[in-house]
Design a protein around this motif. Structure first.
Motif, PDB file in Angstrom:
ATOM      1  N   LEU A  35     -27.389 -80.521  40.115  1.00 25.04           N
ATOM      2  CA  LEU A  35     -28.658 -79.910  40.524  1.00 25.04           C
ATOM      3  C   LEU A  35     -28.414 -78.540  41.148  1.00 25.04           C
ATOM      4  O   LEU A  35     -29.136 -77.578  40.860  1.00 25.04           O
ATOM      5  N   VAL A  36     -27.405 -78.453  42.002  1.00 28.65           N
ATOM      6  CA  VAL A  36     -27.056 -77.168  42.605  1.00 28.65           C
ATOM      7  C   VAL A  36     -26.686 -76.169  41.505  1.00 28.65           C
ATOM      8  O   VAL A  36     -27.069 -75.000  41.551  1.00 28.65           O
ATOM      9  N   MET A  37     -25.956 -76.647  40.495  1.00 31.32           N
ATOM     10  CA  MET A  37     -25.527 -75.761  39.414  1.00 31.32           C
ATOM     11  C   MET A  37     -26.696 -75.206  38.610  1.00 31.32           C
ATOM     12  O   MET A  37     -26.604 -74.096  38.083  1.00 31.32           O
ATOM     13  N   ASP A  38     -27.787 -75.945  38.515  1.00 39.13           N
ATOM     14  CA  ASP A  38     -28.949 -75.419  37.807  1.00 39.13           C
ATOM     15  C   ASP A  38     -29.441 -74.155  38.510  1.00 39.13           C
ATOM     16  O   ASP A  38     -29.682 -73.127  37.870  1.00 39.13           O
ATOM     17  N   ALA A  39     -29.555 -74.220  39.838  1.00 40.24           N
ATOM     18  CA  ALA A  39     -29.945 -73.034  40.607  1.00 40.24           C
ATOM     19  C   ALA A  39     -28.863 -71.956  40.531  1.00 40.24           C
ATOM     20  O   ALA A  39     -29.165 -70.761  40.450  1.00 40.24           O
ATOM     21  N   ALA A  40     -27.605 -72.379  40.548  1.00 40.18           N
ATOM     22  CA  ALA A  40     -26.494 -71.425  40.484  1.00 40.18           C
ATOM     23  C   ALA A  40     -26.516 -70.649  39.171  1.00 40.18           C
ATOM     24  O   ALA A  40     -26.248 -69.434  39.150  1.00 40.18           O
ATOM     25  N   GLU A  41     -26.829 -71.323  38.081  1.00 37.36           N
ATOM     26  CA  GLU A  41     -26.891 -70.646  36.781  1.00 37.36           C
ATOM     27  C   GLU A  41     -27.995 -69.595  36.769  1.00 37.36           C
ATOM     28  O   GLU A  41     -27.801 -68.488  36.242  1.00 37.36           O
ATOM     29  N   GLN A  42     -29.129 -69.906  37.359  1.00 40.23           N
ATOM     30  CA  GLN A  42     -30.219 -68.935  37.428  1.00 40.23           C
ATOM     31  C   GLN A  42     -29.809 -67.735  38.284  1.00 40.23           C
ATOM     32  O   GLN A  42     -30.074 -66.585  37.932  1.00 40.23           O
ATOM     33  N   TRP A  43     -29.155 -68.025  39.407  1.00 43.11           N
ATOM     34  CA  TRP A  43     -28.650 -66.958  40.275  1.00 43.11           C
ATOM     35  C   TRP A  43     -27.641 -66.097  39.520  1.00 43.11           C
ATOM     36  O   TRP A  43     -27.696 -64.858  39.565  1.00 43.11           O
ATOM     37  N   ALA A  44     -26.711 -66.742  38.810  1.00 39.85           N
ATOM     38  CA  ALA A  44     -25.675 -66.021  38.066  1.00 39.85           C
ATOM     39  C   ALA A  44     -26.290 -65.087  37.031  1.00 39.85           C
ATOM     40  O   ALA A  44     -25.856 -63.941  36.887  1.00 39.85           O
ATOM     41  N   ASP A  45     -27.300 -65.583  36.311  1.00 38.02           N
ATOM     42  CA  ASP A  45     -27.976 -64.739  35.321  1.00 38.02           C
ATOM     43  C   ASP A  45     -28.652 -63.546  35.987  1.00 38.02           C
ATOM     44  O   ASP A  45     -28.609 -62.426  35.472  1.00 38.02           O
ATOM     45  N   GLY A  46     -29.267 -63.794  37.147  1.00 36.66           N
ATOM     46  CA  GLY A  46     -30.003 -62.731  37.846  1.00 36.66           C
ATOM     47  C   GLY A  46     -29.122 -61.637  38.424  1.00 36.66           C
ATOM     48  O   GLY A  46     -29.537 -60.475  38.491  1.00 36.66           O
ATOM     49  N   VAL A  47     -27.913 -62.002  38.839  1.00 39.15           N
ATOM     50  CA  VAL A  47     -27.031 -61.005  39.463  1.00 39.15           C
ATOM     51  C   VAL A  47     -25.902 -60.548  38.555  1.00 39.15           C
ATOM     52  O   VAL A  47     -25.082 -59.702  38.944  1.00 39.15           O
ATOM     53  N   GLY A  48     -25.819 -61.110  37.361  1.00 38.92           N
ATOM     54  CA  GLY A  48     -24.738 -60.750  36.447  1.00 38.92           C
ATOM     55  C   GLY A  48     -23.383 -61.266  36.910  1.00 38.92           C
ATOM     56  O   GLY A  48     -22.356 -60.621  36.700  1.00 38.92           O
TER      57      GLY A  48
END
Length: 189
Positions: free
Chosen positions: A173-186
């Motif tokens: 579940l944390v990784m789902d948010a982490a993936e969105q964060w990763a996409d947003g910040v490159g």
């Protein structure tokens, strides 16, 4: 019969980064160019996060089949275990090979350390680094994750299987948010 292993989550210890550095230095010296990189991962790598007093280390290698790998770790006194894969997140389509790893038990003379060996470019190598970096970025996510771990350790202090049966999906579940964060910040490892 051996006593069950106790799961103890403790407050963050400011010595963990320097303890990792000592472990990393030993590994760099003993592994040489077998290791492409050596990273501090897991909860002890996130400032302020409560954790088990165990330093998790990810040793990234170019090839898990490298014939030098096992002898290099054995030369350090580490022992290869039967653990050959990480938890695979639900819905993952990358296939079992993407989650393959080697896990070595550190010598008893070292401070408690988990040695995870993963291959460069695989999903599990990326997962560990992104999970760490996202928790370093998101104080609320790190605090919630710590609360879950502390609760699990109180509810299941001697049941490692129950602890991980809940903790692994929480990490997903944390990784789902982490993936969105990763996409947003490159983000990249």
């Amino acid at each position: 019969m051996a006593a069950p292993r106790q799961i103890v989550i403790q407050p963050y210890d400011h010595q963990w980064p320097s303890e990792f550095e000592r472990v990393r230095d030993r590994l760099q010296e003993g592994l040489g160019d077998v290791a492409a990189r050596i990273d501090h991962i897991g909860s002890t790598s996130v400032p302020g996060l409560a954790a088990k007093d165990v330093i998790d280390v990810q040793v990234t290698v170019e090839d898990l089949a490298d014939r030098r790998l096992v002898p290099a770790f054995e030369g350090l006194g580490a022992t290869l275990t039967e653990i050959t894969s990480d938890h695979v997140p639900p819905g993952d389509r990358s296939g079992p090979r993407a989650w393959e790893k080697r896990y070595f038990r550190a010598p008893a003379s070292w401070r408690p350390t988990h040695l995870h060996v993963r291959e460069a470019g695989r999903a599990n190598t990326r997962y560990a680094l992104l999970f760490r970096d996202y928790l370093r970025h998101s104080t609320p996510a790190a605090a919630a994750y710590a609360e879950i771990k502390m609760t699990l350790s109180r509810l299941h202090p001697e049941d490692v299987d129950a602890y991980y049966a809940v903790k692994d999906p929480v990490c997903d579940l944390v990784m789902d948010a982490a993936e969105q964060w990763a996409d947003g910040v490159g983000w990249s490892p």
